[in-house]
Design a protein around this motif. Structure first.
Motif, short mmCIF file in Angstrom:
data_model
loop_
_atom_site.label_atom_id
_atom_site.label_comp_id
_atom_site.label_asym_id
_atom_site.label_seq_id
_atom_site.Cartn_x
_atom_site.Cartn_y
_atom_site.Cartn_z
N SER A 292 3.36 15.98 -12.44
CA SER A 292 2.45 16.67 -13.36
C SER A 292 1.95 15.79 -14.50
CB SER A 292 3.11 17.94 -13.94
OG SER A 292 3.53 18.80 -12.91
N ILE A 293 2.09 14.48 -14.37
CA ILE A 293 1.56 13.58 -15.41
C ILE A 293 0.04 13.69 -15.46
CG2 ILE A 293 1.31 11.18 -16.14
CD1 ILE A 293 4.02 10.60 -14.88
N HIS A 294 -0.58 13.79 -14.29
CA HIS A 294 -2.04 13.83 -14.24
C HIS A 294 -2.59 15.10 -14.90
CE1 HIS A 294 -5.94 12.56 -12.91
NE2 HIS A 294 -6.14 13.66 -12.19
N TYR B 24 -5.23 15.61 -2.55
CA TYR B 24 -5.81 14.75 -3.58
C TYR B 24 -7.17 15.26 -4.05
CZ TYR B 24 -2.21 11.62 -1.79
OH TYR B 24 -1.02 11.09 -1.40
N TYR B 25 -7.83 16.04 -3.21
CA TYR B 25 -9.15 16.58 -3.56
C TYR B 25 -9.07 17.41 -4.84
CZ TYR B 25 -13.69 18.89 -2.83
OH TYR B 25 -14.98 19.36 -2.97
N THR B 26 -8.00 18.20 -4.96
CA THR B 26 -7.83 19.01 -6.16
C THR B 26 -6.85 18.38 -7.14
OG1 THR B 26 -6.21 20.29 -4.88
CG2 THR B 26 -8.42 21.22 -5.14
N SER B 27 -5.66 18.02 -6.64
CA SER B 27 -4.58 17.58 -7.52
C SER B 27 -4.90 16.28 -8.25
CB SER B 27 -3.28 17.41 -6.72
OG SER B 27 -2.88 18.64 -6.18
N PHE B 28 -5.81 15.49 -7.72
CA PHE B 28 -6.19 14.27 -8.42
C PHE B 28 -7.64 14.31 -8.88
CE2 PHE B 28 -7.80 9.92 -8.71
CZ PHE B 28 -6.91 9.38 -9.61
N TRP B 29 -8.58 14.46 -7.94
CA TRP B 29 -10.00 14.34 -8.28
C TRP B 29 -10.50 15.50 -9.13
CZ3 TRP B 29 -11.55 9.68 -8.05
CH2 TRP B 29 -11.09 8.80 -7.05
N ALA B 30 -10.25 16.73 -8.70
CA ALA B 30 -10.73 17.89 -9.47
C ALA B 30 -10.07 17.96 -10.84
CB ALA B 30 -10.49 19.18 -8.69
N GLU B 31 -8.79 17.64 -10.88
CA GLU B 31 -8.09 17.67 -12.16
C GLU B 31 -8.45 16.51 -13.06
OE1 GLU B 31 -3.89 18.16 -11.58
OE2 GLU B 31 -4.06 20.34 -11.41
N THR C 168 2.95 20.40 -21.01
CA THR C 168 2.36 20.68 -19.69
C THR C 168 3.23 20.11 -18.58
OG1 THR C 168 0.12 20.70 -20.60
CG2 THR C 168 0.33 20.32 -18.23
N ILE C 169 3.75 18.90 -18.77
CA ILE C 169 4.63 18.31 -17.77
C ILE C 169 5.85 19.20 -17.55
CG2 ILE C 169 6.18 16.36 -17.30
CD1 ILE C 169 4.18 14.54 -18.67
N MET D 147 0.83 -1.20 0.00
CA MET D 147 0.00 0.00 0.00
C MET D 147 0.87 1.26 0.00
SD MET D 147 -3.05 1.20 -0.11
CE MET D 147 -4.07 -0.22 0.28
N GLN D 148 1.97 1.23 0.76
CA GLN D 148 2.86 2.38 0.83
C GLN D 148 3.50 2.66 -0.53
OE1 GLN D 148 5.91 2.05 3.79
NE2 GLN D 148 6.43 4.22 3.72
N GLN D 149 3.83 1.59 -1.26
CA GLN D 149 4.42 1.75 -2.58
C GLN D 149 3.42 2.37 -3.56
OE1 GLN D 149 7.61 1.34 -3.37
NE2 GLN D 149 7.98 0.82 -1.22
N LEU D 150 2.16 1.95 -3.45
CA LEU D 150 1.11 2.52 -4.30
C LEU D 150 0.92 4.00 -3.99
CD1 LEU D 150 -1.60 -0.30 -4.32
CD2 LEU D 150 -0.10 0.38 -6.20
N GLN D 151 1.02 4.35 -2.69
CA GLN D 151 0.91 5.74 -2.28
C GLN D 151 2.04 6.58 -2.89
OE1 GLN D 151 -1.53 7.01 -0.07
NE2 GLN D 151 -0.74 9.04 -0.59
N LYS D 152 3.26 6.05 -2.85
CA LYS D 152 4.40 6.75 -3.42
C LYS D 152 4.25 6.90 -4.93
CE LYS D 152 7.89 5.49 0.04
NZ LYS D 152 9.18 4.77 0.28
N LEU D 153 3.73 5.87 -5.56
CA LEU D 153 3.52 5.91 -7.01
C LEU D 153 2.48 6.97 -7.38
CD1 LEU D 153 4.36 4.56 -9.67
CD2 LEU D 153 2.45 2.96 -9.37
N LEU D 154 1.40 7.02 -6.60
CA LEU D 154 0.37 8.02 -6.84
C LEU D 154 0.91 9.43 -6.62
CD1 LEU D 154 -2.58 8.81 -7.40
CD2 LEU D 154 -3.05 8.49 -4.95
N ASP D 155 1.70 9.61 -5.56
CA ASP D 155 2.29 10.92 -5.28
C ASP D 155 3.21 11.36 -6.41
OD1 ASP D 155 0.95 11.21 -2.90
OD2 ASP D 155 2.58 10.43 -1.66
N PHE D 156 4.01 10.41 -6.92
CA PHE D 156 4.90 10.75 -8.03
C PHE D 156 4.09 11.10 -9.27
CE2 PHE D 156 7.27 9.54 -11.85
CZ PHE D 156 8.39 10.34 -11.70
N TYR D 157 3.03 10.36 -9.52
CA TYR D 157 2.15 10.61 -10.66
C TYR D 157 1.57 12.03 -10.61
CZ TYR D 157 -2.17 10.18 -13.44
OH TYR D 157 -3.20 10.40 -14.33
#
Length: 271
Positions: free
Chosen positions: A15-17, A250-257, A49-50, A1-11
């Motif tokens: 600025s890939i998202h 994550y509210y903005t940087s992932f979901w809103a975007e 954009t990236i 789970m921690q690795q997935l968290q780090k992967l999401l944070d890097f994503y």
């Protein structure tokens, strides 16, 4: 789970998202105006954009604060360099007039980040200017760039779509400004800093109403497009209404975007 968290944070941090959001809007432009040869513009928007967002986010840290390059920052720097090369490759394949438009928005990005004038801060720190520059750049890259590249004339429809897209991006940025209210420099004079969160939400709601009303200016009125935009506007409105300073990044940087990506996906699904 921690690795997935780090992967999401890097994503998100790399600025890939947000790059995918720009890519989705460029593709939407291709769909709306029936542009078939849009790959170069879409990929230029994605990779550019990236590069642009990472430059804006990490330039000050590297130049001024001399931040030690952690592993993640080194990876982001490497990704940004590769994205710069990819964006340059796509840039070469753009039409001459498109390159001029792209160069204009490059200047805006640099102006947003670097202090060009003596005893002046960059445009990012000019009171109240940030939100307009960002929204304008999004409209320019995701709409005007592919329109110019395809040689499509600037009709009333183009300007209606441009205004709609500007209003939607503007409201999305308002959500970011509400979330970042505690950490933003007071000198930025963002909309929530100047008029408060409650009034910002009212302004955002009115802008979303304008976003929908502009649809009725199109002739003939396409009800499928209207209902789709109604759903997107309602989704953005929910994010706006429930935005507070206590929300996570994550509210903005992932979901809103993700909303532009959702919009493009729904457009493809219902077409």
């Amino acid at each position: 789970m921690q690795q997935l968290q780090k992967l999401l944070d890097f994503y998100i941090n790399s600025s890939i998202h947000v790059g995918l959001s720009v890519y989705a809007l460029v593709r939407m432009t291709g769909f709306l105006f029936q542009i078939t040869a849009i790959d170069d513009c879409a990929l230029f928007g994605f990779f550019g954009t990236i590069v642009g967002y990472n430059f804006v986010k990490y330039d000050a840290l590297a130049r001024i604060q001399k931040l030690e390059m952690r592993t993640e920052l080194k990876a982001i720097a490497g990704l940004s360099f590769l994205s710069f090369l990819a964006a340059g490759y796509c840039f070469i394949h753009l039409e001459k007039h498109t390159k001029i438009i792209a160069f204009v928005f490059l200047i805006l990005t640099l102006l947003y980040t670097l202090p060009f004038f003596p005893n002046r801060k960059n445009a990012r720190n000019w009171a109240g200017v940030k939100i307009y520059i960002v929204a304008l750049c999004w409209v320019g890259v995701t709409l005007f760039l592919p329109i110019v590249d395809a040689g499509i004339p600037f009709t009333t429809l183009v300007f209606l779509v441009a205004l709609q897209r500007f209003l939607l991006i503007f409201v999305l940025i308002l959500i970011f400004e509400i979330i970042d209210l505690k950490v933003d420099d007071p000198n930025l004079k963002t909309v929530p800093q100047q008029i408060g969160v409650r009034r910002t939400k009212i302004v955002g709601s009115l802008l979303l109403l304008g976003f929908l009303l502009l649809e009725f200016l199109e002739s003939p009125l396409q009800y499928s497009a209207l209902f789709l935009k109604l759903g997107i506007a309602f989704t953005v409105w929910l994010f706006l209404v429930f935005s507070t300073e206590k929300r996570s990044k994550y509210y903005t940087s992932f979901w809103a975007e993700s909303i532009p990506i959702l919009w493009w996906g729904l457009l493809l699904f219902f077409s």
